[in-house]
Design an enzyme around this catalytic site. Structure first.
Site, PDB file in Angstrom:
ATOM      1  N   ASP A 108       0.785  -1.232   0.000  1.00 35.48           N
ATOM      2  CA  ASP A 108       0.000   0.000   0.000  1.00 35.48           C
ATOM      3  C   ASP A 108       0.821   1.287   0.000  1.00 35.48           C
ATOM      4  N   CYS A 122     -22.474  -1.947  -8.068  1.00 34.96           N
ATOM      5  CA  CYS A 122     -21.672  -1.049  -7.223  1.00 34.96           C
ATOM      6  C   CYS A 122     -21.968   0.405  -7.547  1.00 34.96           C
ATOM      7  N   CYS A 174     -15.621  10.050  -2.372  1.00 34.81           N
ATOM      8  CA  CYS A 174     -15.653   8.677  -1.844  1.00 34.81           C
ATOM      9  C   CYS A 174     -15.627   8.716  -0.310  1.00 34.81           C
ATOM     10  N   CYS A 184     -15.467   2.649   3.935  1.00 38.06           N
ATOM     11  CA  CYS A 184     -16.781   2.319   3.365  1.00 38.06           C
ATOM     12  C   CYS A 184     -16.628   1.021   2.575  1.00 38.06           C
ATOM     13  N   CYS A 230     -19.637  -0.518  -1.999  1.00 35.29           N
ATOM     14  CA  CYS A 230     -19.487  -0.994  -3.385  1.00 35.29           C
ATOM     15  C   CYS A 230     -18.951  -2.413  -3.453  1.00 35.29           C
TER      16      CYS A 230
HETATM   17  C1  B12 Z   1      -5.189   6.160  -3.210  1.00 34.70           C
HETATM   18  C2  B12 Z   1      -5.850   4.909  -2.714  1.00 34.70           C
HETATM   19  C3  B12 Z   1      -7.169   5.002  -2.270  1.00 34.70           C
HETATM   20  C4  B12 Z   1      -8.020   6.250  -2.522  1.00 34.70           C
HETATM   21  C5  B12 Z   1      -8.476   6.266  -4.006  1.00 34.70           C
HETATM   22  C6  B12 Z   1      -9.044   4.899  -4.442  1.00 34.70           C
HETATM   23  C7  B12 Z   1      -9.166   4.667  -5.925  1.00 34.70           C
HETATM   24  N1  B12 Z   1     -10.072   3.798  -6.290  1.00 34.70           N
HETATM   25  O1  B12 Z   1      -8.431   5.244  -6.720  1.00 34.70           O
HETATM   26  C8  B12 Z   1      -9.141   6.056  -1.472  1.00 34.70           C
HETATM   27  C9  B12 Z   1      -8.757   6.740  -0.172  1.00 34.70           C
HETATM   28  C10 B12 Z   1     -10.524   6.562  -1.906  1.00 34.70           C
HETATM   29  C11 B12 Z   1      -9.096   4.551  -1.274  1.00 34.70           C
HETATM   30  C12 B12 Z   1     -10.176   3.819  -0.827  1.00 34.70           C
HETATM   31  C13 B12 Z   1     -10.148   2.439  -0.635  1.00 34.70           C
HETATM   32  N2  B12 Z   1      -9.064   1.650  -0.678  1.00 34.70           N
HETATM   33 CO1  B12 Z   1      -7.326   2.253  -1.344  1.00 34.70          CO
HETATM   34  N3  B12 Z   1      -5.634   2.621  -2.120  1.00 34.70           N
HETATM   35  C14 B12 Z   1      -5.160   3.680  -2.692  1.00 34.70           C
HETATM   36  C15 B12 Z   1      -3.758   3.385  -3.252  1.00 34.70           C
HETATM   37  C16 B12 Z   1      -2.714   3.936  -2.270  1.00 34.70           C
HETATM   38  C17 B12 Z   1      -3.514   3.949  -4.673  1.00 34.70           C
HETATM   39  C18 B12 Z   1      -4.665   3.695  -5.646  1.00 34.70           C
HETATM   40  C19 B12 Z   1      -4.530   4.488  -6.901  1.00 34.70           C
HETATM   41  O2  B12 Z   1      -3.441   4.606  -7.440  1.00 34.70           O
HETATM   42  N4  B12 Z   1      -5.639   5.062  -7.386  1.00 34.70           N
HETATM   43  C20 B12 Z   1      -5.664   5.782  -8.630  1.00 34.70           C
HETATM   44  C21 B12 Z   1      -6.381   4.930  -9.663  1.00 34.70           C
HETATM   45  C22 B12 Z   1      -6.404   5.649 -11.016  1.00 34.70           C
HETATM   46  O3  B12 Z   1      -5.638   3.749  -9.767  1.00 34.70           O
HETATM   47  P1  B12 Z   1      -6.252   2.288  -9.458  1.00 34.70           P
HETATM   48  O4  B12 Z   1      -7.578   2.379  -8.844  1.00 34.70           O
HETATM   49  O5  B12 Z   1      -5.218   1.496  -8.753  1.00 34.70           O
HETATM   50  O6  B12 Z   1      -6.514   1.794 -10.934  1.00 34.70           O
HETATM   51  C23 B12 Z   1      -5.480   1.340 -11.810  1.00 34.70           C
HETATM   52  C24 B12 Z   1      -5.808  -0.018 -12.424  1.00 34.70           C
HETATM   53  O7  B12 Z   1      -7.104  -0.400 -12.096  1.00 34.70           O
HETATM   54  C25 B12 Z   1      -5.590   0.198 -13.920  1.00 34.70           C
HETATM   55  N5  B12 Z   1      -6.536  -0.502 -14.776  1.00 34.70           N
HETATM   56  C26 B12 Z   1      -6.626  -1.808 -14.806  1.00 34.70           C
HETATM   57  N6  B12 Z   1      -7.499  -2.186 -15.707  1.00 34.70           N
HETATM   58  C27 B12 Z   1      -7.988  -1.123 -16.290  1.00 34.70           C
HETATM   59  C28 B12 Z   1      -8.930  -1.010 -17.298  1.00 34.70           C
HETATM   60  C29 B12 Z   1      -9.270   0.271 -17.727  1.00 34.70           C
HETATM   61  C30 B12 Z   1     -10.273   0.406 -18.804  1.00 34.70           C
HETATM   62  C31 B12 Z   1      -8.659   1.407 -17.133  1.00 34.70           C
HETATM   63  C32 B12 Z   1      -9.027   2.770 -17.582  1.00 34.70           C
HETATM   64  C33 B12 Z   1      -7.729   1.242 -16.095  1.00 34.70           C
HETATM   65  C34 B12 Z   1      -7.399  -0.028 -15.693  1.00 34.70           C
HETATM   66  O8  B12 Z   1      -5.591   1.615 -14.152  1.00 34.70           O
HETATM   67  C35 B12 Z   1      -5.467   2.342 -12.974  1.00 34.70           C
HETATM   68  C36 B12 Z   1      -4.234   3.192 -13.043  1.00 34.70           C
HETATM   69  O9  B12 Z   1      -3.091   2.398 -13.155  1.00 34.70           O
HETATM   70  C37 B12 Z   1      -3.760   1.818  -3.297  1.00 34.70           C
HETATM   71  C38 B12 Z   1      -2.392   1.150  -3.092  1.00 34.70           C
HETATM   72  C39 B12 Z   1      -1.539   1.248  -4.346  1.00 34.70           C
HETATM   73  N7  B12 Z   1      -0.297   1.641  -4.186  1.00 34.70           N
HETATM   74  O10 B12 Z   1      -1.996   0.960  -5.437  1.00 34.70           O
HETATM   75  C40 B12 Z   1      -4.776   1.454  -2.181  1.00 34.70           C
HETATM   76  C41 B12 Z   1      -5.707   0.263  -2.448  1.00 34.70           C
HETATM   77  C42 B12 Z   1      -6.226   0.400  -3.846  1.00 34.70           C
HETATM   78  N8  B12 Z   1      -6.801   0.473  -1.515  1.00 34.70           N
HETATM   79  C43 B12 Z   1      -7.311  -0.610  -1.022  1.00 34.70           C
HETATM   80  C44 B12 Z   1      -8.472  -0.674  -0.198  1.00 34.70           C
HETATM   81  C45 B12 Z   1      -8.701  -1.955   0.585  1.00 34.70           C
HETATM   82  C46 B12 Z   1      -9.362   0.411  -0.161  1.00 34.70           C
HETATM   83  C47 B12 Z   1     -10.803   0.416   0.402  1.00 34.70           C
HETATM   84  C48 B12 Z   1     -11.581  -0.862   0.108  1.00 34.70           C
HETATM   85  C49 B12 Z   1     -10.754   0.699   1.941  1.00 34.70           C
HETATM   86  C50 B12 Z   1     -12.128   0.882   2.575  1.00 34.70           C
HETATM   87  N9  B12 Z   1     -12.869  -0.178   2.837  1.00 34.70           N
HETATM   88  O11 B12 Z   1     -12.545   1.984   2.833  1.00 34.70           O
HETATM   89  C51 B12 Z   1     -11.394   1.656  -0.346  1.00 34.70           C
HETATM   90  C52 B12 Z   1     -12.060   1.257  -1.649  1.00 34.70           C
HETATM   91  C53 B12 Z   1     -12.688   2.412  -2.361  1.00 34.70           C
HETATM   92  C54 B12 Z   1     -12.759   2.171  -3.865  1.00 34.70           C
HETATM   93  N10 B12 Z   1     -13.935   1.923  -4.405  1.00 34.70           N
HETATM   94  O12 B12 Z   1     -11.700   2.219  -4.521  1.00 34.70           O
HETATM   95  C55 B12 Z   1      -6.579  -1.836  -1.540  1.00 34.70           C
HETATM   96  C56 B12 Z   1      -7.478  -2.483  -2.618  1.00 34.70           C
HETATM   97  C57 B12 Z   1      -7.405  -4.000  -2.705  1.00 34.70           C
HETATM   98  C58 B12 Z   1      -8.205  -4.464  -3.900  1.00 34.70           C
HETATM   99  N11 B12 Z   1      -8.869  -5.607  -3.798  1.00 34.70           N
HETATM  100  O13 B12 Z   1      -8.228  -3.825  -4.929  1.00 34.70           O
HETATM  101  C59 B12 Z   1      -5.238  -1.192  -2.087  1.00 34.70           C
HETATM  102  C60 B12 Z   1      -4.629  -1.902  -3.292  1.00 34.70           C
HETATM  103  C61 B12 Z   1      -4.255  -1.192  -0.891  1.00 34.70           C
HETATM  104  C62 B12 Z   1      -3.614  -2.563  -0.664  1.00 34.70           C
HETATM  105  N12 B12 Z   1      -2.306  -2.667  -0.809  1.00 34.70           N
HETATM  106  O14 B12 Z   1      -4.273  -3.545  -0.375  1.00 34.70           O
HETATM  107  N13 B12 Z   1      -7.889   4.048  -1.637  1.00 34.70           N
HETATM  108  S1  SF4 Z   2     -17.315  -4.554  -9.419  1.00 38.34           S
HETATM  109 FE1  SF4 Z   2     -18.817  -6.122  -8.796  1.00 38.34          FE
HETATM  110  S2  SF4 Z   2     -20.696  -4.946  -8.374  1.00 38.34           S
HETATM  111 FE2  SF4 Z   2     -19.352  -3.626  -9.591  1.00 38.34          FE
HETATM  112  S3  SF4 Z   2     -19.965  -3.963 -11.696  1.00 38.34           S
HETATM  113 FE3  SF4 Z   2     -18.264  -5.362 -11.292  1.00 38.34          FE
HETATM  114  S4  SF4 Z   2     -19.262  -7.262 -10.673  1.00 38.34           S
HETATM  115 FE4  SF4 Z   2     -20.817  -5.658 -10.504  1.00 38.34          FE
HETATM  116  S1  SF4 Z   3     -19.398   2.763  -2.255  1.00 30.86           S
HETATM  117 FE1  SF4 Z   3     -17.221   2.500  -2.795  1.00 30.86          FE
HETATM  118  S2  SF4 Z   3     -16.757   4.185  -4.172  1.00 30.86           S
HETATM  119 FE2  SF4 Z   3     -18.718   4.682  -3.179  1.00 30.86          FE
HETATM  120  S3  SF4 Z   3     -18.207   5.911  -1.385  1.00 30.86           S
HETATM  121 FE3  SF4 Z   3     -18.203   3.784  -0.684  1.00 30.86          FE
HETATM  122  S4  SF4 Z   3     -16.061   3.043  -0.939  1.00 30.86           S
HETATM  123 FE4  SF4 Z   3     -16.289   4.946  -2.135  1.00 30.86          FE
END
Ligand code: B12
Ligand code: SF4
Ligand code: SF4
Length: 352
Positions: free
Chosen positions: A137, A198, A218, A245, A248
């Site tokens: 993380d 979600c 969020c 939260c 989702c």
């Molecule tokens: C910043 C961060 C947050 C932020 C922003 C989250 C977000 N979704 O971007 C906040 C504070 C909101 C957050 C919340 C949570 N987080 Co957080 N967070 C991070 C962190 C540090 C960076 C994520 C990031 O770079 N976000 C920016 C977006 C753009 O990047 P991304 O979501 O990773 O998406 C990439 C890929 O999905 C990729 N991608 C892959 N396929 C595809 C396809 C397409 C079409 C596209 C466009 C992109 C794409 O593109 C993106 C950019 O590279 C990571 C750890 C890490 N170093 O990665 C943990 C991490 C993502 N978090 C984690 C967790 C557990 C959570 C929460 C569940 C905690 C909670 N219960 O409250 C929530 C979930 C909320 C949610 N719906 O995302 C875990 C997720 C585990 C998992 N199964 O994915 C991580 C990986 C930490 C860990 N080491 O376990 N988090």
């Molecule tokens: S992440 Fe889960 S709830 Fe959201 S669209 Fe995909 S299958 Fe449905």
């Molecule tokens: S449902 Fe998921 S994306 Fe929406 S506020 Fe809660 S953690 Fe964030």
């Protein structure tokens, strides 16, 4: 290659033994989906998490070799945590809900130990000294994008990485290494299809159509990372979420696993619902002691009190008024004054 192939198998077996249910290995460069990350930052979707937009961390995310010279591979690992127990929408008056990931001892601490053990294993069994840099993380590494490329799973529309048969309640970790282990094929199946659950369930509507989220809306961001007031428009949407939260993920069909759930991280050290009246009566030392070694301390006393006030305001119970009024009179911090005054107005009309 034979020795490296055997080492890969032995490493995966060792990783599974210490509790990582999924392990995948992928090329370190180029970083997958870095363009999506850069676009997200340019759109300011990272809200107040300035560290995500710093030029030095952006450069490292784009190229792990800036973190570890000669980095050849990213080893991606996943470890399940226990899912939420109470149903979505359950509220208990006077209590705030903690998201499931935060209930056990802070995963940064426990998983880091396991990563150190794996790094020692690699060094003891590799034909040469191996450089390893591990993160859970905290590092500037696209953990989900690399995990997808390493075949571990696929980010769903809610952006969480889903592993078929396991779901998304997993922590991810990465080990950067200069050891050219054999790579695994990427994950290519879309696990969402036409599902929108979600998106429909997100209380703030912050899930965007391009598999990213608007962090500023969020609830996880608002209650954990956010150091400011929660905007008035969003306070009612926080509901009873006191820290993080899970909405989702709770509606996701991939998390509807029947049967036993276990986690190598052990039993929860916190209840799913925290008594907010107790919390509001605690001093800083008691809060630090009570939540020692849990992720809750990330929000500090100030964030926790802010969140408690918003949850109590949302629950509308007049029994909370004396404590809320006392805090409004005693706290000098503008973020806390905002939260307590808002909660009193919510419960009691406009005469706060
Ligand atoms: C910043 C961060 C947050 C932020 C922003 C989250 C977000 N979704 O971007 C906040 C504070 C909101 C957050 C919340 C949570 N987080 Co957080 N967070 C991070 C962190 C540090 C960076 C994520 C990031 O770079 N976000 C920016 C977006 C753009 O990047 P991304 O979501 O990773 O998406 C990439 C890929 O999905 C990729 N991608 C892959 N396929 C595809 C396809 C397409 C079409 C596209 C466009 C992109 C794409 O593109 C993106 C950019 O590279 C990571 C750890 C890490 N170093 O990665 C943990 C991490 C993502 N978090 C984690 C967790 C557990 C959570 C929460 C569940 C905690 C909670 N219960 O409250 C929530 C979930 C909320 C949610 N719906 O995302 C875990 C997720 C585990 C998992 N199964 O994915 C991580 C990986 C930490 C860990 N080491 O376990 N988090
Ligand atoms: S992440 Fe889960 S709830 Fe959201 S669209 Fe995909 S299958 Fe449905
Ligand atoms: S449902 Fe998921 S994306 Fe929406 S506020 Fe809660 S953690 Fe964030």
């Amino acid at each position: 290659m034979g020795a490296l192939s055997q080492l890969k198998d032995a490493f995966k077996a060792k990783a599974q033994q210490v509790g990582f249910t999924q392990v995948g290995i992928t090329e370190a460069f180029p970083a997958p989906h870095i363009d999506a990350f850069q676009h997200w930052v340019e759109q300011e979707r990272h809200a107040g998490m300035a560290y995500l937009a710093r030029p030095d961390t952006l450069a490292k995310r784009a190229d792990p070799r800036l973190i570890l010279a000669d980095c050849q591979r990213v080893i991606c690992l996943a470890m399940p945590y226990l899912p939420p127990q109470a149903p979505l929408g359950e509220t208990r008056s006077g209590y705030g809900r903690v998201s499931a990931y935060a209930l056990t001892v802070d995963y940064h601490l426990t998983i880091e130990e396991k990563l150190n053990e794996l790094a020692l294993f690699l060094n003891a069994n590799a034909p040469k000294a191996v450089a390893v840099r591990s993160y859970v993380d905290t590092g500037p590494v696209l953990e989900r994008a690399f995990a997808e490329q390493a075949g571990v799973g696929m980010p769903g529309k809610n952006t969480n990485l889903i592993i078929p048969g396991v779901g998304s309640y997993v922590f991810l970790a990465v080990m950067l290494t200069d050891l050219p282990l054999l790579v695994d094929p990427p994950f290519t199946r879309d696990l969402c299809g036409s599902c929108q659950r979600c998106i429909e369930a997100c209380p703030t509507g912050c899930i965007l159509p391009d598999r990213t989220i608007d962090a500023a809306r969020c609830i996880s961001y608002l209650t954990i990372e956010n150091k400011s007031s929660i905007p008035d428009e969003l306070k009612p949407k926080v509901g009873s979420w006191f820290f993080g939260c899970d909405a989702c993920q709770m509606v996701c069909p991939h998390n509807a696993r029947p049967g036993e759930h276990t986690s190598p991280l052990g039993d929860p050290s916190l209840p799913e619902f925290v008594n907010l009246y107790e919390l509001l009566a605690w001093d800083e030392f008691t809060i630090t002691t009570r939540f020692a070694d849990t992720a809750l301390l990330r929000a500090k006393r100030r964030g926790l009190l802010r969140n408690a006030a918003v949850v109590l305001g949302n629950q509308g119970d007049t029994n909370a008024l004396p404590l809320l009024r006392r805090h409004l009179a005693e706290e000098n911090d503008p973020v806390l004054q905002d939260a307590f005054a808002w909660a009193i107005r919510q419960i009691n009309g406009e005469d706060a």
